[in-house]
Scaffold this active site. Structure first.
Site, PDB file in Angstrom:
ATOM      1  N   ASP A  63       9.182  67.601  -7.535  1.00  0.00           N
ATOM      2  CA  ASP A  63       8.728  66.592  -6.564  1.00  0.00           C
ATOM      3  C   ASP A  63       8.318  67.263  -5.248  1.00  0.00           C
ATOM      4  OD1 ASP A  63       8.587  64.292  -4.743  1.00  0.00           O
ATOM      5  OD2 ASP A  63       9.478  63.216  -6.419  1.00  0.00           O
ATOM      6  N   SER A 111       5.714  59.073  -4.284  1.00  0.00           N
ATOM      7  CA  SER A 111       6.315  59.501  -5.549  1.00  0.00           C
ATOM      8  C   SER A 111       6.297  58.403  -6.606  1.00  0.00           C
ATOM      9  CB  SER A 111       7.764  59.942  -5.329  1.00  0.00           C
ATOM     10  OG  SER A 111       7.794  61.097  -4.544  1.00  0.00           O
ATOM     11  N   GLU A 304      13.657  66.443 -13.303  1.00  0.00           N
ATOM     12  CA  GLU A 304      13.012  66.519 -11.982  1.00  0.00           C
ATOM     13  C   GLU A 304      13.794  67.403 -11.017  1.00  0.00           C
ATOM     14  OE1 GLU A 304      11.299  63.540  -8.504  1.00  0.00           O
ATOM     15  OE2 GLU A 304      13.305  63.178  -9.296  1.00  0.00           O
ATOM     16  N   ASP A 309      11.211  68.149  -2.611  1.00  0.00           N
ATOM     17  CA  ASP A 309      10.504  67.180  -1.772  1.00  0.00           C
ATOM     18  C   ASP A 309      11.285  66.842  -0.502  1.00  0.00           C
ATOM     19  OD1 ASP A 309       8.533  64.857  -1.411  1.00  0.00           O
ATOM     20  OD2 ASP A 309      10.433  63.777  -1.583  1.00  0.00           O
ATOM     21  N   HIS A 313      10.131  67.130   3.364  1.00  0.00           N
ATOM     22  CA  HIS A 313      10.142  66.054   4.371  1.00  0.00           C
ATOM     23  C   HIS A 313      10.889  66.489   5.627  1.00  0.00           C
ATOM     24  CE1 HIS A 313       8.327  62.600   2.370  1.00  0.00           C
ATOM     25  NE2 HIS A 313       8.888  62.996   1.253  1.00  0.00           N
ATOM     26  N   ASP A 352       4.144  65.693  -8.333  1.00  0.00           N
ATOM     27  CA  ASP A 352       3.451  64.430  -8.055  1.00  0.00           C
ATOM     28  C   ASP A 352       2.529  64.560  -6.844  1.00  0.00           C
ATOM     29  OD1 ASP A 352       5.675  64.835  -6.456  1.00  0.00           O
ATOM     30  OD2 ASP A 352       6.462  62.798  -6.684  1.00  0.00           O
ATOM     31  N   HIS A 353       2.896  65.462  -5.908  1.00  0.00           N
ATOM     32  CA  HIS A 353       2.134  65.666  -4.668  1.00  0.00           C
ATOM     33  C   HIS A 353       2.762  66.806  -3.901  1.00  0.00           C
ATOM     34  CE1 HIS A 353       5.593  64.040  -2.630  1.00  0.00           C
ATOM     35  NE2 HIS A 353       5.626  63.115  -3.577  1.00  0.00           N
ATOM     36  N   HIS A 461       3.737  63.389   3.083  1.00  0.00           N
ATOM     37  CA  HIS A 461       3.053  64.045   1.962  1.00  0.00           C
ATOM     38  C   HIS A 461       1.651  64.488   2.369  1.00  0.00           C
ATOM     39  CE1 HIS A 461       5.584  61.327  -0.959  1.00  0.00           C
ATOM     40  NE2 HIS A 461       6.325  62.126  -0.220  1.00  0.00           N
TER      41      HIS A 461
HETATM   42 ZN    ZN Z   1       7.318  62.762  -4.591  1.00  0.00          ZN
END
Ligand code: ZN
Ligand code: NAG
Ligand code: NAG
Ligand code: NAG
Ligand code: NAG
Ligand code: NAG
Length: 542
Positions: A63, A111, A304, A309, A313, A352-353, A461
């Site tokens: 993620d 997400s 995952e 992620d 952040h 996912d990004h 993101h």
């Molecule tokens: Zn995500």
């Protein structure tokens, strides 16, 4: 004089037959050559077989992980372990392409929409959990395979009700409807019933009554107890998890929620209290492969690396490199499992990004920058900004003595926690100013990022393309992965690949989902969700 041509020759028929035979032989021989070239072991050319025969599907998600995060973790590990500059992560060895990540509602996906492309092969709006842009529940690959007789599992390090896992086994209009997600994950409030045989991660809070200690549901149901009544083997502590002996002393269905919200970052993780992502993954592989051993269907597993992620952040490079390396170990366990299995196994790992707009390289002076990379700064940190922030909040709440607080910040937070000794008077002043605020985490992470000369452009993101990694334990599988995923692709093609490979039609599942409750009072749910962030979760949704 013979007549023109040999129309009347008695041999004409024979000549034609022989030529046809020769042509047929040449054609047959050349296909044999081509087949031999493509399938060295001489496997018969039965193209229908990989789609219909027994197989295992393992979807792995990093993620919020862009190419720079892989790059930084690779270089960090080379420094830490004194390896050559060409030493690679396990991921690097399986790189096959990249994915364009836009969602139905934005160039920058969240997400929820990002996971729905993998589970449903469908682009939808940010926030959507396996529902289409018009908010109709859509069948997922996990559900389709369960109905075909596969065993199914989800393994994460965040809440099991968080967007990525939720998009495989629940259907709600907005990701913050986490109590309804938990219901559906056990088969309540969905027309399909229970679809998931194994879940390992955090998020116990959304399975416990809102009025209980550690519970945060919007009602007073206890889904842990309900799962036990349904026959699930349940583990809520490391001790119980360990009694499963990495999957050799437990059977399906099973549920292990090992933290109220997130399992701590690998950098902060107490091994006595929480398993690693690798241990979670090996447990899942053992149980799923064991329980499908005598079946003519294999298993579907989603793994995952959820909190890469979160580190993005929070702009925390020290936590992030450890999260990526913990994921890489889990990835290697999956590759090793596949290579030792005699069931055709397909592994795709992607993100996912991207999160954070990470840059490995940063200008910290007015003059043209020196090209420097300071992995020793990341290596010196013994804890994440998230963890240290909580320690300061606790300490500040326990004392009114300014001298003690200053000393705690200097010795315990800066020197021991971050491994930073060249802090300034201003750093100390700022940490004291933020002693009760979440701003402190940002400040601490910036102290590390600045010194390591690592840059970030956002706490959210970005739209950067992300990498695709893939592996199969058969030559035929490798060929299929290359045929469908080599090069640059739209993210939906990954979800669509699973459908093609498994020969399933998700429209059938979508049809069966009609009548599924996918919505609750939106404002109430959002308010309830927001009330949970800020204390233990320490941040906004990602
Ligand atoms: Zn995500
Ligand atoms: C979003 O979905 C709607 C409805 O399916 C579709 O008409 C539209 O083209 C999609 N837009 C994007 C950017 O995917
Ligand atoms: C989900 O199902 C339960 C009964 O199992 C019901 O009480 C509850 O209202 C349902 N939730 C929603 C959002 O419809
Ligand atoms: C295996 O599981 C059972 C309960 O299901 C437990 O009593 C036993 O202690 C476990 N064995 C080990 C070695 O942990
Ligand atoms: C497979 O499952 C059985 C029964 O649950 C257990 O006794 C055995 O140890 C398992 N084997 C492996 C390799 O996990
Ligand atoms: C790392 O920590 C050591 C003390 O353990 C210290 O001497 C050194 O200066 C630190 N390195 C950096 C880059 O801050």
């Amino acid at each position: 004089m013979p007549t023109k041509g040999s129309a009347k020759s008695p041999y004409r028929g024979l000549v034609i037959s022989l030529s046809l035979l020769l042509v047929a032989f040449v054609l047959w021989f050349s296909t044999q050559l081509a087949a031999a070239a493509q399938w060295p072991q001489g496997t018969p050319l039965d193209l229908s077989s990989p789609f219909t025969s027994k197989k295992n599907i393992i979807m792995m998600v990093t993620d919020g992980t862009g190419p720079a995060s892989i790059n930084m973790a690779r270089s960090y590990r080379q420094y830490r372990d004194n390896l050559n500059y060409d030493d690679l992560l396990e991921l690097d060895k399986h790189f096959i392409g990249s994915s364009r990540t836009r969602s139905n509602s934005s160039l920058i996906t969240d997400s929820a929409a990002g996971a729905t492309v993998f589970s449903c092969g469908l682009k939808t709006y940010n926030g959507a959990i396996a529902v289409d842009p018009l908010k109709n529940p859509r069948g997922t690959i996990l559900e389709a395979l369960k109905l075909k007789g596969y065993k199914t599992g989800l393994v994460v390090t965040t809440s099991i009700t968080d967007a990525t896992p939720a998009a495989f086994n629940s259907h709600v209009d907005y990701r913050f409807m986490q109590s309804l997600i938990a219901n559906q994950q056990l088969g309540f409030n969905t027309t399909l019933g229970s679809m998931t045989d194994l879940m390992i991660g955090g998020g116990r809070c959304f399975y416990l009554p809102g009025n209980s200690v550690g519970g945060c549901r919007d009602d007073n149901r206890n889904l842990i107890e309900e799962a036990q009544k349904l026959g699930f083997n349940v583990a809520t502590s490391k001790k119980e998890f360990d009694s499963w002996q990495l999957g050799q002393n437990v059977s399906l269905p099973m549920l292990s929620l090992l933290a109220y919200y997130n399992i701590p970052y690998d950098l902060d993780r107490d091994e006595e209290k929480y398993p690693s992502l690798e241990e979670e993954t090996i447990t899942a592989l053992n149980v799923l492969s064991n329980s499908t051993r005598d079946s003519n269907q294999g298993f579907f597993l989603m793994v995952e690396g959820s909190r890469i992620d979160h580190a993005g952040h929070q702009n925390d490079p020290a936590a992030q490199v450890r999260e990526v390396l913990a994921y890489d170990k889990a990835f290697k366990a999956v590759i090793d499992f596949a290579d030792s299995s005699d069931v055709p196994t397909y592994i795709v790992s992607t993100s996912d990004h991207e999160t954070g707009g990470l840059d490995v390289g940063r200008q910290i002076t007015k003059s043209y920058p020196d090209y420097l990379w300071k992995p020793d700064v990341l290596d010196n940190a013994t804890h994440s900004g998230e963890y240290l922030t909580q320690r300061v909040h606790e300490f500040a709440a326990s004392t009114k003595d300014a001298g003690q607080l200053t000393n705690f910040i200097e010795k315990q937070i800066f020197e021991f926690g971050l491994g930073i000794y060249d802090y300034t008077f201003k750093d100390v002043q700022k940490a004291i100013e933020y002693k009760e605020s979440l701003e402190l985490g940002n400040y601490l992470n910036e102290m590390v990022s600045h010194r390591a000369q690592v840059g970030w452009s956002t706490h959210g993101h970005t739209a950067v393309d992300v990498n695709i990694y893939a592996h199969s334990n058969t030559e035929e599988g490798q060929q299929l992965l290359h045929k469908y995923l080599l090069g640059n692709h739209e993210n939906v093609e990954i979800g669509q690949f699973w459908q093609t490979l498994c020969d399933v039609n998700l429209d059938d599942i979508t049809h069966k989902l009609r009548g599924t409750v996918h919505n609750v009072d939106v404002e109430a749910a959002e308010e309830h969700s927001e009330s949970l962030y800020g204390h233990e979760m320490g941040s906004v949704e990602w």
